[in-house]
Design an enzyme around this catalytic site. Structure first.
Site, PDB file in Angstrom:
ATOM      1  N   ASN A 200       3.538  15.374 -52.174  1.00 32.21           N
ATOM      2  CA  ASN A 200       3.568  16.114 -50.918  1.00 32.21           C
ATOM      3  C   ASN A 200       3.140  17.555 -51.201  1.00 32.21           C
ATOM      4  O   ASN A 200       2.861  17.928 -52.335  1.00 32.21           O
ATOM      5  CB  ASN A 200       4.947  16.033 -50.240  1.00 32.21           C
ATOM      6  CG  ASN A 200       6.065  16.639 -51.068  1.00 32.21           C
ATOM      7  OD1 ASN A 200       5.872  17.634 -51.776  1.00 32.21           O
ATOM      8  ND2 ASN A 200       7.258  16.060 -50.983  1.00 32.21           N
ATOM      9  N   ARG A 201       3.092  18.343 -50.164  1.00 32.92           N
ATOM     10  CA  ARG A 201       2.570  19.702 -50.268  1.00 32.92           C
ATOM     11  C   ARG A 201       3.341  20.548 -51.280  1.00 32.92           C
ATOM     12  O   ARG A 201       2.750  21.216 -52.128  1.00 32.92           O
ATOM     13  CB  ARG A 201       2.629  20.336 -48.867  1.00 32.92           C
ATOM     14  CG  ARG A 201       1.917  21.648 -48.696  1.00 32.92           C
ATOM     15  CD  ARG A 201       1.841  22.003 -47.216  1.00 32.92           C
ATOM     16  NE  ARG A 201       3.139  21.877 -46.549  1.00 32.92           N
ATOM     17  CZ  ARG A 201       3.297  21.945 -45.220  1.00 32.92           C
ATOM     18  NH1 ARG A 201       2.250  22.112 -44.444  1.00 32.92           N
ATOM     19  NH2 ARG A 201       4.492  21.842 -44.682  1.00 32.92           N
ATOM     20  N   GLU A 203       5.316  19.494 -53.730  1.00 28.38           N
ATOM     21  CA  GLU A 203       5.193  18.929 -55.074  1.00 28.38           C
ATOM     22  C   GLU A 203       3.867  19.335 -55.713  1.00 28.38           C
ATOM     23  O   GLU A 203       3.805  19.626 -56.917  1.00 28.38           O
ATOM     24  CB  GLU A 203       5.307  17.406 -55.010  1.00 28.38           C
ATOM     25  CG  GLU A 203       6.722  16.919 -54.725  1.00 28.38           C
ATOM     26  CD  GLU A 203       6.792  15.447 -54.384  1.00 28.38           C
ATOM     27  OE1 GLU A 203       7.900  14.881 -54.481  1.00 28.38           O
ATOM     28  OE2 GLU A 203       5.767  14.856 -53.996  1.00 28.38           O
ATOM     29  N   ASP A 268       8.095   7.448 -48.936  1.00 25.38           N
ATOM     30  CA  ASP A 268       8.215   6.039 -49.305  1.00 25.38           C
ATOM     31  C   ASP A 268       7.391   5.166 -48.366  1.00 25.38           C
ATOM     32  O   ASP A 268       6.721   4.224 -48.793  1.00 25.38           O
ATOM     33  CB  ASP A 268       9.681   5.593 -49.250  1.00 25.38           C
ATOM     34  CG  ASP A 268      10.583   6.341 -50.215  1.00 25.38           C
ATOM     35  OD1 ASP A 268      10.061   6.879 -51.214  1.00 25.38           O
ATOM     36  OD2 ASP A 268      11.797   6.384 -49.977  1.00 25.38           O
TER      37      ASP A 268
END
Length: 315
Positions: A200-201, A203, A268
């Protein structure tokens, strides 16, 4: 950003054979009413009226893939305890074939959320790390399960269950499998050679640093993709949608979410939908668009949840 272009055709998902490997957990929810503040401390008193249990982590990825009609297996490590038994029962109900290694020295990870009036007030985590011997045994099982599946999902929650992830990626790629990784932490070198990473952004920022513009993001993302020898990098960007980076450039898909209630578990759903659609014969861009659509549905639900084909077709 709203999207008006039609969705790709959803393929026959029953053809998809997905193996999910990673850190599993049991999500427990205590729902109650809050009507007063404790006299002992300035905290709300929750009168618990209802409880729920749901599979979390890699187990949530597996149940999401199963909800879309795929044949799904889950390989992980759990404790020899009551939460592990609860997980097995829940996953059996969801149609997931499980191979859960029991580690007597491990407490199955539990995330307990306390909610009052549909708002999360507190989360309590119970966890420790599995032993090296149990993890090595899991690697042997991984080799046995590989031929029976087309798409491999490695779901890393940083709980120790993927200590041998580099070996798993190498084994799966040598067998000609598509390998999708949901990464964790600031060292992505262990994911080298995977087909696709889905950070994600926030991470991604941990790994490449802050970007100053869209052009800077493209540069950093492509540099990371090349350094890790990935076929593609998919960055989920919350309200900005998601961006797919490949050797031939970037494809961006704006968000489809109409109402955001709870983003827990959305990643997920994204990787599970990608795996199922790729396993059913979709190209990567169409699989991304369908996973973005599924994420837009699941964030309107409370807690870790799944999306069905019927829901995707109804939107």
């Amino acid at each position: 950003m709203s999207i008006t272009k039609p969705l790709p055709v959803i393929p026959a998902t029953s053809a998809a054979r997905v193996l999910v490997v990673g850190d599993v957990m049991l999500d427990r929810y205590w729902f109650g009413e809050v009507s007063r503040i404790s006299p002992e401390a300035p905290v709300p008193v929750v009168h618990v009226q209802r409880t729920e249990e749901r599979p979390g982590g890699a187990a949530n990825v597996a149940r999401n893939a199963a909800a879309l009609g795929a044949k799904v297996s889950l390989l992980s490590v759990v404790g020899n305890d009551e939460p592990a038994q609860a997980l097995e029962k829940l996953l059996a109900t969801d149609g997931v074939h499980t191979r859960l290694h029991r580690d007597p020295g491990l407490a199955t990870t539990i995330k307990l959320r306390v909610l009052g009036r549909q708002q999360q007030l507190l989360r309590i985590d119970f966890e420790n790390l599995p032993t090296h011997e149990i993890l090595r045994n899991k690697l042997a099982d991984f080799a046995t399960l590989l031929p029976e599946h087309d798409v491999i999902v490695l779901s890393d929650y940083g709980k120790g269950g993927l200590a041998h992830i580099a070996e798993m990626i190498a084994m799966a790629r040598a067998a000609g499998k598509t390998v999708l990784v949901d990464p964790k932490g600031d060292d992505y070198s262990k994911y080298s050679g995977a087909s696709l990473l889905t950070p994600n952004r926030s991470e991604l920022r941990q790994v490449v640093g802050q970007w100053r513009s869209e052009e800077d993001l493209v540069h950093k993302a492509q540099e990371l993709r090349q350094s890790l020898d990935l076929d593609a990098l998919l960055v989920t960007r919350s309200e900005e949608g998601m961006s797919l980076f490949r050797a031939d450039g970037m494809v961006h898909e704006g968000t489809r979410a109409q109402e955001v209630f709870d983003v827990s578990g959305a990643g997920d759903t994204v990787i599970a939908t990608l795996a199922v659609m790729l396993g059913a014969g979709c190209n990567l861009v169409d699989a991304m668009r369908l996973s973005n659509h599924a994420a837009g549905i699941v964030v309107a639900k409370l807690g870790t949840a799944t999306v069905t084909l019927e829901e995707m077709l109804a939107e």
